[in-house]
Motif scaffolding. Structure first.
Motif, mmCIF file in Angstrom:
data_model
loop_
_atom_site.group_PDB
_atom_site.id
_atom_site.type_symbol
_atom_site.label_atom_id
_atom_site.label_comp_id
_atom_site.label_asym_id
_atom_site.label_seq_id
_atom_site.Cartn_x
_atom_site.Cartn_y
_atom_site.Cartn_z
ATOM 1 N N ALA A 43 0.807 -1.214 0.000
ATOM 2 C CA ALA A 43 0.000 0.000 0.000
ATOM 3 C C ALA A 43 0.841 1.265 0.000
ATOM 4 O O ALA A 43 0.313 2.363 -0.235
ATOM 5 N N ILE A 44 2.140 1.141 0.242
ATOM 6 C CA ILE A 44 2.993 2.332 0.341
ATOM 7 C C ILE A 44 3.889 2.504 -0.874
ATOM 8 O O ILE A 44 4.826 3.313 -0.843
ATOM 9 N N THR A 67 -3.786 -5.592 -2.698
ATOM 10 C CA THR A 67 -2.945 -4.649 -1.969
ATOM 11 C C THR A 67 -2.472 -5.275 -0.670
ATOM 12 O O THR A 67 -3.264 -5.863 0.073
ATOM 13 N N ALA A 106 -1.324 -4.689 2.959
ATOM 14 C CA ALA A 106 -1.404 -3.659 3.994
ATOM 15 C C ALA A 106 -0.073 -3.543 4.736
ATOM 16 O O ALA A 106 0.743 -4.474 4.759
ATOM 17 N N HIS A 136 -0.674 9.041 0.587
ATOM 18 C CA HIS A 136 -1.265 7.697 0.676
ATOM 19 C C HIS A 136 -0.449 6.806 1.606
ATOM 20 O O HIS A 136 -0.965 5.848 2.173
ATOM 21 N N ALA A 186 -1.984 4.794 4.714
ATOM 22 C CA ALA A 186 -1.805 3.344 4.818
ATOM 23 C C ALA A 186 -1.260 2.945 6.181
ATOM 24 O O ALA A 186 -1.512 1.824 6.657
#
Length: 390
Positions: free
Chosen positions: A98-99, A117, A119, A340, A344
């Protein structure tokens, strides 16, 4: 501008003198695909740079595919058309953390194929168990030959991911692992073989080389990229067509060689400066949160969040005071948006209130002290506004 403090090395590093010199010399190079003397001389420049980049990342020269930059290298890697040496063809699903940089999150070529995705935890780490969970979701959706992309070090927080452990989990599931190592090169030791990755991306301008050059490192398990982004004359082992950018590649090689040669000393120095900066930022704003402080990070990156702070106006305030910093990834042509990465990590309320300070080999304590002075002014103005609102 004279007297400015540049603290945005994660966006781009000032060009090294050695890289500039190598680039200028190569401006008159011939076409490296030509067989005459001028072409052979240009080919020698490209191959020397290929060897320098390979040595810097712990790979062999043949594993280096030069591209126009990291974004292109990521897009080249993130394709279903990866064929393995054992005969298993094509990837049928993708998992990304997610990063990841937007060039990974939005730049892949999986179309309608399953995408999951991965996490991250509150420290910004993608744990191997979480990667395994994403792989299980892909299997449930019919994807049994997945590709996974997890960066080595985050561009906004500097948090380092457990890539070797993730590689083991991915390979156990029959997958391939791509690693965006753009921020890691030149800041921590980088060993492609030791990481266990199958594909890895690096960039020239993040280490003081010229813009317009990057590389995809291709591991021995990947036999063929069946769908290259650019087809044509067969350059770069048929993986990236088009006449190589000889001057930029020459500068990339010179920057890589110098960055690795100075790494041990530079990393220790940057770590000392990072600690100096973080301590004083938090002393001036005790309510601020230093992201990723509890886990391994790059020695050059400090990301701080403060509730109520406008990252956009703060970056402008720093700039007007002669300090260059960032509010996250420098990928949107000057646009400052909510992070984002911070979202996250479980801090949606701070996604628009986070500043990134990133330092490099020529950063001085005076540069940091100038930034700290501006930070105190910004924090004081925020406290004054909040006090009046109350």
């Amino acid at each position: 501008m004279a007297g400015r403090a540049y603290l945005d090395w994660n966006a781009t590093a000032p060009m090294r003198a050695a890289a500039r010199a190598a680039t200028v010399v190569a401006l008159d190079a011939g076409n490296p695909s030509s067989v005459h003397a001028e072409g052979r001389a240009a080919r020698a420049v490209v191959e020397r740079a290929r060897a320098e980049v390979a040595a810097a990342v712990g790979a062999t020269p043949r594993q280096i595919v030069f591209t126009s930059g990291a974004t292109e290298a990521n897009a080249l890697a993130l394709s279903p058309g990866l064929e393995l040496c054992d005969g298993h063809a094509h990837r049928d699903g993708l998992a990304v953390s997610a990063i990841e940089h937007p060039s990974v999150l939005r730049g892949h070529r999986f179309g309608t194929l399953p995408v999951e995705t991965v996490a991250v935890d509150c420290d910004g780490v993608a744990q191997p168990a979480t990667v395994a969970e994403a792989l299980a979701r892909l299997v449930a959706r019919g994807a049994v030959r997945p590709l996974v992309s997890v960066m080595l070090a985050n561009n906004e927080t500097g948090v380092i991911q457990p890539v070797a452990a993730i590689a083991s989990a991915v390979h156990a599931a029959g997958g391939l692992l791509h690693v965006d190592a753009v921020q890691a090169l030149g800041r921590i030791p980088l060993d492609f073989r030791g990481l266990g990755a199958d594909l890895m991306t690096v960039s020239s301008h993040k280490i003081g080389g010229p813009k317009g050059a990057g590389a995809l490192v291709v591991g021995p398990r990947v036999a063929h990229i069946a769908s290259p982004l650019i087809g044509g004359g067969g350059q770069e082992q048929g993986r990236r067509a088009g006449t190589e950018n000889v001057p930029a590649i020459a500068g990339f090689g010179a920057a890589a060689a110098e960055a690795v040669a100075e790494l041990a000393v530079a990393a220790d120095r940057m770590l000392g400066l990072r600690r100096h900066l973080a301590e004083r930022l938090l002393a001036a704003a005790p309510d601020a949160l230093e992201l990723g402080a509890a886990v391994p990070r790059l020695p050059n990156t400090v990301a701080v969040s403060l509730k109520g702070l406008s990252a956009e106006t703060s970056v402008i305030a720093f700039d007007l005071s002669g300090v260059a910093i960032s509010a996250g990834s420098a990928c949107s042509s000057g646009k400052v948006a909510a992070s984002h990465v911070v979202e996250a990590m479980g801090h949606p309320g701070l996604a628009g209130s986070t500043l990134r300070f990133s330092i490099g080999s020529t950063t001085t304590e005076a540069d940091l002290d100038r930034a700290i002075g501006v930070w105190r002014t910004v924090v004081g103005a925020l406290a004054n506004r909040q006090g009046k609102a109350a």
